[in-house]
Design a protein around this motif. Structure first.
Motif, PDB file in Angstrom:
ATOM      1  N   LYS A 142       0.824  -1.216   0.000  1.00  0.00           N
ATOM      2  CA  LYS A 142       0.000   0.000   0.000  1.00  0.00           C
ATOM      3  C   LYS A 142       0.857   1.264   0.000  1.00  0.00           C
ATOM      4  N   GLY A 143       1.885   1.245  -0.822  1.00  0.00           N
ATOM      5  CA  GLY A 143       2.742   2.412  -0.980  1.00  0.00           C
ATOM      6  C   GLY A 143       3.747   2.637   0.137  1.00  0.00           C
ATOM      7  N   ARG A 144       3.856   1.715   1.075  1.00  0.00           N
ATOM      8  CA  ARG A 144       4.798   1.876   2.197  1.00  0.00           C
ATOM      9  C   ARG A 144       5.789   0.716   2.192  1.00  0.00           C
ATOM     10  N   LEU A 145       7.048   1.031   2.427  1.00  0.00           N
ATOM     11  CA  LEU A 145       8.077   0.008   2.507  1.00  0.00           C
ATOM     12  C   LEU A 145       7.983  -0.656   3.875  1.00  0.00           C
ATOM     13  N   CYS A 146       7.770  -1.969   3.878  1.00  0.00           N
ATOM     14  CA  CYS A 146       7.538  -2.695   5.126  1.00  0.00           C
ATOM     15  C   CYS A 146       8.576  -3.796   5.309  1.00  0.00           C
ATOM     16  N   ILE A 147       8.694  -4.232   6.551  1.00  0.00           N
ATOM     17  CA  ILE A 147       9.634  -5.278   6.940  1.00  0.00           C
ATOM     18  C   ILE A 147       8.863  -6.316   7.748  1.00  0.00           C
ATOM     19  N   PRO A 148       9.244  -7.593   7.682  1.00  0.00           N
ATOM     20  CA  PRO A 148       8.542  -8.592   8.505  1.00  0.00           C
ATOM     21  C   PRO A 148       8.614  -8.236   9.987  1.00  0.00           C
ATOM     22  N   TYR A 149       7.504  -8.435  10.657  1.00  0.00           N
ATOM     23  CA  TYR A 149       7.391  -8.108  12.071  1.00  0.00           C
ATOM     24  C   TYR A 149       7.749  -9.329  12.899  1.00  0.00           C
ATOM     25  N   GLY A 150       8.471  -9.141  13.956  1.00  0.00           N
ATOM     26  CA  GLY A 150       8.804 -10.255  14.834  1.00  0.00           C
ATOM     27  C   GLY A 150      10.206 -10.139  15.386  1.00  0.00           C
ATOM     28  N   ASP A 151      10.529 -11.094  16.229  1.00  0.00           N
ATOM     29  CA  ASP A 151      11.849 -11.098  16.856  1.00  0.00           C
ATOM     30  C   ASP A 151      12.911 -11.537  15.861  1.00  0.00           C
ATOM     31  N   LEU A 152      14.057 -10.905  15.949  1.00  0.00           N
ATOM     32  CA  LEU A 152      15.192 -11.284  15.114  1.00  0.00           C
ATOM     33  C   LEU A 152      16.038 -12.300  15.863  1.00  0.00           C
ATOM     34  N   PRO A 153      16.574 -13.268  15.151  1.00  0.00           N
ATOM     35  CA  PRO A 153      17.450 -14.220  15.836  1.00  0.00           C
ATOM     36  C   PRO A 153      18.724 -13.512  16.286  1.00  0.00           C
ATOM     37  N   PRO A 154      19.280 -13.916  17.410  1.00  0.00           N
ATOM     38  CA  PRO A 154      20.518 -13.270  17.873  1.00  0.00           C
ATOM     39  C   PRO A 154      21.678 -13.607  16.937  1.00  0.00           C
ATOM     40  N   LEU A 155      22.445 -12.593  16.628  1.00  0.00           N
ATOM     41  CA  LEU A 155      23.604 -12.764  15.741  1.00  0.00           C
ATOM     42  C   LEU A 155      24.838 -12.203  16.429  1.00  0.00           C
ATOM     43  N   SER A 156      25.982 -12.704  16.028  1.00  0.00           N
ATOM     44  CA  SER A 156      27.250 -12.198  16.565  1.00  0.00           C
ATOM     45  C   SER A 156      27.584 -10.898  15.852  1.00  0.00           C
ATOM     46  N   THR A 157      27.381  -9.777  16.535  1.00  0.00           N
ATOM     47  CA  THR A 157      27.622  -8.473  15.910  1.00  0.00           C
ATOM     48  C   THR A 157      28.509  -7.554  16.746  1.00  0.00           C
ATOM     49  N   THR A 158      28.832  -7.938  17.952  1.00  0.00           N
ATOM     50  CA  THR A 158      29.657  -7.102  18.809  1.00  0.00           C
ATOM     51  C   THR A 158      31.121  -7.499  18.640  1.00  0.00           C
ATOM     52  N   VAL A 159      31.956  -6.520  18.316  1.00  0.00           N
ATOM     53  CA  VAL A 159      33.376  -6.786  18.079  1.00  0.00           C
ATOM     54  C   VAL A 159      34.105  -6.879  19.413  1.00  0.00           C
ATOM     55  N   GLN A 160      34.734  -8.035  19.641  1.00  0.00           N
ATOM     56  CA  GLN A 160      35.497  -8.240  20.865  1.00  0.00           C
ATOM     57  C   GLN A 160      36.962  -7.886  20.647  1.00  0.00           C
ATOM     58  N   THR A 161      37.560  -8.444  19.597  1.00  0.00           N
ATOM     59  CA  THR A 161      38.967  -8.160  19.288  1.00  0.00           C
ATOM     60  C   THR A 161      39.133  -7.930  17.793  1.00  0.00           C
ATOM     61  N   VAL A 162      40.194  -7.204  17.446  1.00  0.00           N
ATOM     62  CA  VAL A 162      40.527  -6.919  16.052  1.00  0.00           C
ATOM     63  C   VAL A 162      42.014  -7.141  15.867  1.00  0.00           C
ATOM     64  N   GLN A 163      42.359  -7.772  14.744  1.00  0.00           N
ATOM     65  CA  GLN A 163      43.768  -7.999  14.427  1.00  0.00           C
ATOM     66  C   GLN A 163      43.997  -7.616  12.974  1.00  0.00           C
ATOM     67  N   LEU A 164      44.990  -6.780  12.726  1.00  0.00           N
ATOM     68  CA  LEU A 164      45.322  -6.324  11.385  1.00  0.00           C
ATOM     69  C   LEU A 164      46.244  -7.348  10.721  1.00  0.00           C
ATOM     70  N   LYS A 165      45.801  -7.924   9.602  1.00  0.00           N
ATOM     71  CA  LYS A 165      46.586  -8.946   8.894  1.00  0.00           C
ATOM     72  C   LYS A 165      47.393  -8.351   7.739  1.00  0.00           C
ATOM     73  N   LEU A 166      46.818  -7.371   7.044  1.00  0.00           N
ATOM     74  CA  LEU A 166      47.475  -6.742   5.906  1.00  0.00           C
ATOM     75  C   LEU A 166      47.199  -5.250   5.983  1.00  0.00           C
ATOM     76  N   ASN A 167      48.252  -4.464   5.841  1.00  0.00           N
ATOM     77  CA  ASN A 167      48.088  -3.015   5.942  1.00  0.00           C
ATOM     78  C   ASN A 167      48.816  -2.365   4.775  1.00  0.00           C
ATOM     79  N   GLN A 168      48.061  -2.056   3.724  1.00  0.00           N
ATOM     80  CA  GLN A 168      48.601  -1.356   2.575  1.00  0.00           C
ATOM     81  C   GLN A 168      47.924   0.011   2.511  1.00  0.00           C
ATOM     82  N   PRO A 169      48.451   0.934   1.726  1.00  0.00           N
ATOM     83  CA  PRO A 169      47.888   2.291   1.721  1.00  0.00           C
ATOM     84  C   PRO A 169      46.374   2.357   1.470  1.00  0.00           C
ATOM     85  N   ASN A 170      45.846   1.580   0.544  1.00  0.00           N
ATOM     86  CA  ASN A 170      44.420   1.654   0.227  1.00  0.00           C
ATOM     87  C   ASN A 170      43.688   0.341   0.465  1.00  0.00           C
ATOM     88  N   GLN A 171      44.292  -0.563   1.209  1.00  0.00           N
ATOM     89  CA  GLN A 171      43.663  -1.862   1.455  1.00  0.00           C
ATOM     90  C   GLN A 171      44.122  -2.415   2.810  1.00  0.00           C
TER      91      GLN A 171
END
Length: 190
Positions: A80-109
């Motif tokens: 009906k002319g409105r952008l909609c999304i399914p209603y309901g609970d989302l499953p839990p996903l791993s989205t919180t960053v605990q640690t980060v490690q740099l493997k490759l460090n180039q000027p633009n990558q």
């Protein structure tokens, strides 16, 4: 910039990138308004009410292809002319960053390995960040762990079609030359 500052910046960037899908998926505050095919849908708020607006938000962090996958996996529907999304609970996903490690460090990558927690899981994910120039922001162009995360799952129909339809052989692709019966067509003169 020293390496600790760079790692902190990368951690914040990846954390924001991982959270943005949930931010949009959880944005509707109202009750389900429409039911289509047994699925309840609720309209998105004005700041996310078009795919273009959503794409702009994703493109702050994700490359074009990953942004399209994220949008597709929101399961948006125009009702009906409105952008909609399914209603309901989302499953839990791993989205919180605990640690980060740099493997490759180039000027633009950069290639970064992050440990994500959430949803009673701990996952290692590799990211390839690329930028167009020295002053352009980085964008995530590749991400591992797509098979275990519903936000990045490939389209089911495209995968089934690819397996069902074999590639045509080269002979079938070549066009047949028209057969000639030995006579040449004469051009009409004016």
């Amino acid at each position: 910039m020293n390496s600790l500052d760079e790692l902190r910046m990368l951690k914040q960037f990846i954390h924001a990138a991982e959270q943005v899908w949930h931010q949009i998926a959880r944005s509707p505050r109202g009750k389900p308004v429409y039911t289509v095919g047994g699925v309840d849908y609720t309209p998105l708020p004005d700041r996310y009410n078009t795919k273009r607006k959503i794409s702009r938000i994703f493109r702050r962090y994700w490359g074009r292809q990953l942004s399209e996958v994220l949008i597709r996996n929101l399961n948006l529907r125009l009702i009906k002319g409105r952008l909609c999304i399914p209603y309901g609970d989302l499953p839990p996903l791993s989205t919180t960053v605990q640690t980060v490690q740099l493997k490759l460090n180039q000027p633009n990558q950069k290639v970064v390995t992050a440990t994500l927690i959430g949803g009673n899981k701990k996952v290692r994910v590799d990211y390839r960040l690329i930028r167009a120039g020295a002053t352009a922001p980085y964008m995530i162009m590749k991400r591992s762990g797509k098979e275990t995360d519903r936000r990045f799952r490939p389209p089911a129909a495209a995968g089934a079609r690819a397996k069902a339809a074999p590639k045509p052989r080269q002979k079938q692709i070549q066009k047949q030359k028209p057969k000639s019966n030995g006579r040449k067509k004469l051009l009409k003169t004016p």
